[in-house]
Design a protein around this motif. Sequence first.
Motif, PDB file in Angstrom:
ATOM      1  N   MET A   1       0.851  -1.189   0.000  1.00 31.99           N
ATOM      2  CA  MET A   1       0.000   0.000   0.000  1.00 31.99           C
ATOM      3  C   MET A   1       0.889   1.241   0.000  1.00 31.99           C
ATOM      4  O   MET A   1       1.761   1.378   0.830  1.00 31.99           O
ATOM      5  CB  MET A   1      -0.896  -0.013   1.246  1.00 31.99           C
ATOM      6  N   ASN A   2       0.703   2.137  -0.928  1.00 28.15           N
ATOM      7  CA  ASN A   2       1.524   3.337  -1.057  1.00 28.15           C
ATOM      8  C   ASN A   2       0.784   4.608  -0.679  1.00 28.15           C
ATOM      9  O   ASN A   2       1.158   5.686  -1.099  1.00 28.15           O
ATOM     10  CB  ASN A   2       2.064   3.472  -2.484  1.00 28.15           C
ATOM     11  N   LYS A   3      -0.254   4.495   0.097  1.00 32.38           N
ATOM     12  CA  LYS A   3      -0.985   5.697   0.496  1.00 32.38           C
ATOM     13  C   LYS A   3      -0.170   6.495   1.501  1.00 32.38           C
ATOM     14  O   LYS A   3       0.651   5.958   2.220  1.00 32.38           O
ATOM     15  CB  LYS A   3      -2.324   5.306   1.111  1.00 32.38           C
ATOM     16  N   SER A   4      -0.459   7.779   1.551  1.00 29.36           N
ATOM     17  CA  SER A   4       0.187   8.634   2.546  1.00 29.36           C
ATOM     18  C   SER A   4      -0.612   8.608   3.835  1.00 29.36           C
ATOM     19  O   SER A   4      -1.816   8.381   3.839  1.00 29.36           O
ATOM     20  CB  SER A   4       0.290  10.063   2.009  1.00 29.36           C
ATOM     21  N   TYR A   5       0.077   8.833   4.923  1.00 29.45           N
ATOM     22  CA  TYR A   5      -0.497   8.783   6.261  1.00 29.45           C
ATOM     23  C   TYR A   5      -0.174  10.102   6.944  1.00 29.45           C
ATOM     24  O   TYR A   5       0.905  10.661   6.746  1.00 29.45           O
ATOM     25  CB  TYR A   5       0.114   7.614   7.032  1.00 29.45           C
ATOM     26  N   GLU A   6      -1.107  10.603   7.748  1.00 30.42           N
ATOM     27  CA  GLU A   6      -0.934  11.932   8.352  1.00 30.42           C
ATOM     28  C   GLU A   6      -1.142  11.900   9.862  1.00 30.42           C
ATOM     29  O   GLU A   6      -2.046  11.243  10.368  1.00 30.42           O
ATOM     30  CB  GLU A   6      -1.935  12.894   7.724  1.00 30.42           C
ATOM     31  N   PHE A   7      -0.283  12.643  10.534  1.00 34.15           N
ATOM     32  CA  PHE A   7      -0.420  12.882  11.973  1.00 34.15           C
ATOM     33  C   PHE A   7      -0.713  14.366  12.157  1.00 34.15           C
ATOM     34  O   PHE A   7       0.034  15.214  11.657  1.00 34.15           O
ATOM     35  CB  PHE A   7       0.888  12.547  12.709  1.00 34.15           C
ATOM     36  N   ILE A   8      -1.785  14.692  12.856  1.00 27.76           N
ATOM     37  CA  ILE A   8      -2.071  16.080  13.233  1.00 27.76           C
ATOM     38  C   ILE A   8      -1.578  16.222  14.668  1.00 27.76           C
ATOM     39  O   ILE A   8      -1.954  15.439  15.554  1.00 27.76           O
ATOM     40  CB  ILE A   8      -3.573  16.423  13.141  1.00 27.76           C
ATOM     41  N   ILE A   9      -0.752  17.225  14.879  1.00 24.36           N
ATOM     42  CA  ILE A   9      -0.053  17.375  16.158  1.00 24.36           C
ATOM     43  C   ILE A   9      -0.306  18.752  16.737  1.00 24.36           C
ATOM     44  O   ILE A   9      -0.312  19.753  16.022  1.00 24.36           O
ATOM     45  CB  ILE A   9       1.460  17.189  15.930  1.00 24.36           C
ATOM     46  N   GLU A  10      -0.477  18.773  18.042  1.00 22.21           N
ATOM     47  CA  GLU A  10      -0.529  20.036  18.775  1.00 22.21           C
ATOM     48  C   GLU A  10       0.769  20.174  19.550  1.00 22.21           C
ATOM     49  O   GLU A  10       1.198  19.256  20.246  1.00 22.21           O
ATOM     50  CB  GLU A  10      -1.724  20.066  19.721  1.00 22.21           C
ATOM     51  N   SER A  11       1.405  21.320  19.405  1.00 24.89           N
ATOM     52  CA  SER A  11       2.669  21.598  20.064  1.00 24.89           C
ATOM     53  C   SER A  11       2.703  23.063  20.472  1.00 24.89           C
ATOM     54  O   SER A  11       1.700  23.757  20.371  1.00 24.89           O
ATOM     55  CB  SER A  11       3.822  21.266  19.095  1.00 24.89           C
ATOM     56  N   ARG A  12       3.852  23.517  20.905  1.00 25.10           N
ATOM     57  CA  ARG A  12       4.038  24.948  21.153  1.00 25.10           C
ATOM     58  C   ARG A  12       4.626  25.575  19.899  1.00 25.10           C
ATOM     59  O   ARG A  12       5.373  24.931  19.165  1.00 25.10           O
ATOM     60  CB  ARG A  12       5.003  25.167  22.320  1.00 25.10           C
ATOM     61  N   ARG A  13       4.271  26.814  19.674  1.00 24.31           N
ATOM     62  CA  ARG A  13       4.792  27.534  18.499  1.00 24.31           C
ATOM     63  C   ARG A  13       6.307  27.442  18.419  1.00 24.31           C
ATOM     64  O   ARG A  13       6.881  27.206  17.355  1.00 24.31           O
ATOM     65  CB  ARG A  13       4.400  29.013  18.557  1.00 24.31           C
ATOM     66  N   GLU A  14       6.955  27.620  19.556  1.00 26.84           N
ATOM     67  CA  GLU A  14       8.419  27.645  19.565  1.00 26.84           C
ATOM     68  C   GLU A  14       9.043  26.272  19.306  1.00 26.84           C
ATOM     69  O   GLU A  14      10.243  26.171  19.071  1.00 26.84           O
ATOM     70  CB  GLU A  14       8.954  28.233  20.880  1.00 26.84           C
ATOM     71  N   ASP A  15       8.246  25.199  19.333  1.00 18.18           N
ATOM     72  CA  ASP A  15       8.770  23.854  19.083  1.00 18.18           C
ATOM     73  C   ASP A  15       8.610  23.401  17.631  1.00 18.18           C
ATOM     74  O   ASP A  15       9.183  22.388  17.227  1.00 18.18           O
ATOM     75  CB  ASP A  15       8.077  22.827  19.990  1.00 18.18           C
ATOM     76  N   ILE A  16       7.854  24.134  16.830  1.00 15.23           N
ATOM     77  CA  ILE A  16       7.559  23.702  15.458  1.00 15.23           C
ATOM     78  C   ILE A  16       8.831  23.540  14.634  1.00 15.23           C
ATOM     79  O   ILE A  16       9.020  22.534  13.948  1.00 15.23           O
ATOM     80  CB  ILE A  16       6.569  24.663  14.767  1.00 15.23           C
ATOM     81  N   ASP A  17       9.731  24.499  14.697  1.00 16.06           N
ATOM     82  CA  ASP A  17      10.954  24.432  13.895  1.00 16.06           C
ATOM     83  C   ASP A  17      11.806  23.233  14.298  1.00 16.06           C
ATOM     84  O   ASP A  17      12.354  22.529  13.442  1.00 16.06           O
ATOM     85  CB  ASP A  17      11.756  25.731  14.026  1.00 16.06           C
ATOM     86  N   PHE A  18      11.916  22.968  15.582  1.00 10.78           N
ATOM     87  CA  PHE A  18      12.699  21.826  16.064  1.00 10.78           C
ATOM     88  C   PHE A  18      12.094  20.516  15.570  1.00 10.78           C
ATOM     89  O   PHE A  18      12.810  19.633  15.080  1.00 10.78           O
ATOM     90  CB  PHE A  18      12.777  21.848  17.593  1.00 10.78           C
ATOM     91  N   ILE A  19      10.778  20.380  15.684  1.00  9.95           N
ATOM     92  CA  ILE A  19      10.096  19.171  15.207  1.00  9.95           C
ATOM     93  C   ILE A  19      10.358  18.999  13.713  1.00  9.95           C
ATOM     94  O   ILE A  19      10.672  17.899  13.244  1.00  9.95           O
ATOM     95  CB  ILE A  19       8.586  19.238  15.499  1.00  9.95           C
ATOM     96  N   ASN A  20      10.243  20.089  12.955  1.00 11.83           N
ATOM     97  CA  ASN A  20      10.496  20.038  11.517  1.00 11.83           C
ATOM     98  C   ASN A  20      11.914  19.553  11.219  1.00 11.83           C
ATOM     99  O   ASN A  20      12.117  18.708  10.341  1.00 11.83           O
ATOM    100  CB  ASN A  20      10.246  21.407  10.897  1.00 11.83           C
TER     101      ASN A  20
END
Length: 80
Positions: A1-20
């Motif tokens: 199966m080659n479908k894409s899978y998605e996670f919706i995440i809640e974090s702090r604004r200041e953590d978004i760049d680190f997660i990325n």
Amino acid sequence: MNKSYEFIIESRREDIDFINKIVEAYEGAGVVRTLDPLKGIISVISTYDFKDFMRDILIDLGKKWVKLEIIEEGIWKGKL
């Protein structure tokens, strides 16, 4: 199966760049999209084959490094 899978995440604004940066370090395992920067809501899109691996990475990040809660996950609906 080659479908894409998605996670919706809640974090702090200041953590978004680190997660990325962490997700980018696992080349090809996932892509981060910011859905609401003020509320810290992001999407991590992965392949279906990598979903368990990506979930483990996200859970580990949330336990040790950043505020991160997976609030929804499932087959990607195709929205960027």
